[in-house]
Structures are given as structure tokens and as C-alpha cells.
Design a protein around this motif. Structure first.
Motif, mmCIF file in Angstrom:
data_model
loop_
_atom_site.group_PDB
_atom_site.id
_atom_site.type_symbol
_atom_site.label_atom_id
_atom_site.label_comp_id
_atom_site.label_asym_id
_atom_site.label_seq_id
_atom_site.Cartn_x
_atom_site.Cartn_y
_atom_site.Cartn_z
ATOM 1 N N UNK A 1 -0.754 32.784 -12.198
ATOM 2 C CA UNK A 1 -1.185 33.158 -13.547
ATOM 3 C C UNK A 1 -0.584 32.280 -14.631
ATOM 4 N N UNK A 2 0.380 31.470 -14.284
ATOM 5 C CA UNK A 2 0.959 30.557 -15.273
ATOM 6 C C UNK A 2 0.488 29.130 -15.071
ATOM 7 N N UNK A 3 -0.455 28.943 -14.155
ATOM 8 C CA UNK A 3 -1.025 27.619 -13.924
ATOM 9 C C UNK A 3 -1.970 27.223 -15.050
ATOM 10 N N UNK A 4 -2.211 25.940 -15.161
ATOM 11 C CA UNK A 4 -3.046 25.393 -16.228
ATOM 12 C C UNK A 4 -4.448 25.996 -16.243
ATOM 13 N N UNK A 5 -5.092 26.054 -15.101
ATOM 14 C CA UNK A 5 -6.474 26.558 -15.066
ATOM 15 C C UNK A 5 -6.551 28.047 -15.377
ATOM 16 N N UNK B 1 0.826 -1.201 0.000
ATOM 17 C CA UNK B 1 0.000 0.000 0.000
ATOM 18 C C UNK B 1 0.866 1.259 0.000
ATOM 19 N N UNK B 2 1.959 1.225 0.736
ATOM 20 C CA UNK B 2 2.868 2.369 0.772
ATOM 21 C C UNK B 2 3.512 2.638 -0.580
ATOM 22 N N UNK B 3 3.944 1.584 -1.249
ATOM 23 C CA UNK B 3 4.540 1.742 -2.585
ATOM 24 C C UNK B 3 3.502 2.264 -3.563
ATOM 25 N N UNK B 4 2.297 1.730 -3.484
ATOM 26 C CA UNK B 4 1.210 2.189 -4.350
ATOM 27 C C UNK B 4 0.888 3.656 -4.088
ATOM 28 N N UNK B 5 0.797 4.031 -2.823
ATOM 29 C CA UNK B 5 0.502 5.428 -2.469
ATOM 30 C C UNK B 5 1.615 6.359 -2.933
ATOM 31 N N UNK B 6 2.855 5.905 -2.817
ATOM 32 C CA UNK B 6 3.992 6.709 -3.275
ATOM 33 C C UNK B 6 3.938 6.919 -4.782
ATOM 34 N N UNK B 7 3.656 5.866 -5.527
ATOM 35 C CA UNK B 7 3.569 5.977 -6.983
ATOM 36 C C UNK B 7 2.427 6.903 -7.402
ATOM 37 N N UNK B 8 1.289 6.769 -6.736
ATOM 38 C CA UNK B 8 0.147 7.624 -7.053
ATOM 39 C C UNK B 8 0.468 9.073 -6.717
ATOM 40 N N UNK B 9 1.110 9.297 -5.584
ATOM 41 C CA UNK B 9 1.496 10.657 -5.203
ATOM 42 C C UNK B 9 2.492 11.269 -6.164
ATOM 43 N N UNK B 10 3.479 10.477 -6.607
ATOM 44 C CA UNK B 10 4.477 10.975 -7.555
ATOM 45 C C UNK B 10 3.811 11.415 -8.851
ATOM 46 N N UNK B 11 2.769 10.738 -9.246
ATOM 47 C CA UNK B 11 2.080 11.100 -10.477
ATOM 48 C C UNK B 11 1.086 12.248 -10.274
ATOM 49 N N UNK B 12 0.257 12.167 -9.245
ATOM 50 C CA UNK B 12 -0.852 13.108 -9.105
ATOM 51 C C UNK B 12 -0.483 14.454 -8.489
ATOM 52 N N UNK B 13 0.427 14.478 -7.554
ATOM 53 C CA UNK B 13 0.742 15.744 -6.888
ATOM 54 C C UNK B 13 1.320 16.796 -7.839
ATOM 55 N N UNK B 14 2.220 16.444 -8.766
ATOM 56 C CA UNK B 14 2.640 17.469 -9.729
ATOM 57 C C UNK B 14 1.510 17.927 -10.661
ATOM 58 N N UNK B 15 0.638 17.012 -11.017
ATOM 59 C CA UNK B 15 -0.498 17.400 -11.858
ATOM 60 C C UNK B 15 -1.371 18.406 -11.119
ATOM 61 N N UNK B 16 -1.631 18.126 -9.849
ATOM 62 C CA UNK B 16 -2.412 19.070 -9.038
ATOM 63 C C UNK B 16 -1.696 20.411 -8.887
ATOM 64 N N UNK B 17 -0.409 20.358 -8.615
ATOM 65 C CA UNK B 17 0.359 21.592 -8.437
ATOM 66 C C UNK B 17 0.310 22.457 -9.694
ATOM 67 N N UNK B 18 0.609 21.859 -10.851
ATOM 68 C CA UNK B 18 0.649 22.636 -12.092
ATOM 69 C C UNK B 18 -0.727 22.972 -12.633
ATOM 70 N N UNK B 19 -1.765 22.374 -12.069
ATOM 71 C CA UNK B 19 -3.118 22.804 -12.425
ATOM 72 C C UNK B 19 -3.383 24.201 -11.880
ATOM 73 N N UNK B 20 -2.796 24.502 -10.730
ATOM 74 C CA UNK B 20 -3.042 25.792 -10.091
ATOM 75 C C UNK B 20 -1.872 26.762 -10.194
ATOM 76 N N UNK B 21 -0.656 26.258 -10.229
ATOM 77 C CA UNK B 21 0.533 27.116 -10.237
ATOM 78 C C UNK B 21 1.435 26.766 -11.407
ATOM 79 N N UNK B 22 2.122 27.773 -11.882
ATOM 80 C CA UNK B 22 3.132 27.566 -12.905
ATOM 81 C C UNK B 22 4.506 27.661 -12.269
ATOM 82 N N UNK B 23 5.534 27.906 -13.082
ATOM 83 C CA UNK B 23 6.885 28.062 -12.532
ATOM 84 C C UNK B 23 6.942 29.184 -11.495
#
Length: 165
Positions: free
Chosen positions: A118-122, A91-113
């Protein structure tokens, strides 16, 4: 049943209903496009675009439902047997893999560099409108962070459910 598990189940029911509605609306829209194109020789300009957006919403909301039911594509499907330590490690490995994938997607949905909102996806999407429907593209793109958040909610419910065992 804990509150997080109840919230996960309720959100899953809503997502499944919305995914079904979006899929049904997509089918009707495509049939309308075919009927207009070949029946009247006058295709609508908006049906193809609407079907595309409904497909995005149905697909991403359906992905959250598949994750909840553990029907999502997996490279390895671990058995639920074994020691508690082994199950927690999986479960820990699965959660880590999911976090590695989803957390950057969430971050860049709202924020850019440089955490620039204002440089975020939304935000960038909110400055564009679809050519056929005139819909704000942030409405279409908002399903991306929404589905990521829902998957993280389902993951949290899986972790709390595992703690009860």
C-alpha cells in the motif's frame, strides 16, 4: 533466433508503434490547445494535461526502443572488438549498472518500506485522479515499471544473443 530474442523484437515493435502514436497524439493535442487558446480565446482545460501524460508515455516507451538499438545515452561506448572475456566483462558491467538502477525502481513501483504494497508508487497513485481528465494516476504511472521491465527483457535478449556468438 531464440524465443527471448523474438519476444524482445516483438515487444520493441509494439513499443515503437505506441511511442510514435503517443508522440503524434501529443503534437495534435498541443496544436489543439494553441488553436483553442489563440483562435477562440477559450483554452481547453484538459489538453495540457493530456499532452503531458502522452509525453511521459512516448518518452519512456521511446527509451526502451533506444536501449534495444543501443542508441541510449552512454558515458563510454565500448568497442565490440576484443577477446570474448573482455566483451563478457563489458556486458557484465553494463548489466550490473542497469540492474542497480532499474531493480529499485521496479521494487518501489510495487512496494514501499517494509514490503508494504500500500505504500508502493502504483498503489499510492491509484488513489489519485488527474484534475483535468479524471484519469486514475496509476494508469499514467504504470509506464514506469512497464518500461523498466521491457528494458530488462531487452538486456536479457542481449545476453542470450551474446551467448550464441
Amino acid at each position: 533466433m531464440k524465443a527471448i530474442e523474438q519476444a524482445s523484437a516483438a515487444v520493441d515493435r509494439v513499443c515503437l508503434t505506441l511511442a510514435k502514436l503517443a508522440l503524434g497524439a501529443m503534437v495534435v493535442t498541443v496544436l489543439l490547445q494553441i488553436w483553442a487558446r489563440y483562435g477562440f480565446d477559450f483554452p481547453f482545460t484538459w489538453t495540457e494535461e493530456l499532452a503531458r501524460y502522452l509525453m511521459i508515455w512516448a518518452g519512456l516507451l521511446g527509451a526502451t526502443c533506444a536501449f534495444k538499438r543501443k542508441l541510449d545515452p552512454r558515458v563510454v561506448t565500448p568497442k565490440e572488438t576484443g577477446s570474448a572475456t573482455l566483451r563478457w566483462t563489458r556486458l557484465g558491467i553494463s548489466a550490473l549498472a542497469i540492474g542497480i538502477f532499474l531493480l529499485p525502481v521496479l521494487y518501489y513501483s510495487f512496494y514501499g518500506p517494509n514490503m508494504n504494497f500500500e505504500r508502493g508508487f502504483l498503489w499510492r497513485s491509484s488513489n489519485r485522479f488527474s484534475p483535468g481528465l479524471g484519469v486514475n494516476m496509476a494508469l499514467v504511472g504504470s509506464v514506469v515499471p512497464l518500461s523498466c521491465g521491457i528494458i530488462l527483457l531487452h538486456l536479457l535478449a542481449q545476453i542470450t544473443e551474446r551467448k550464441q556468438r
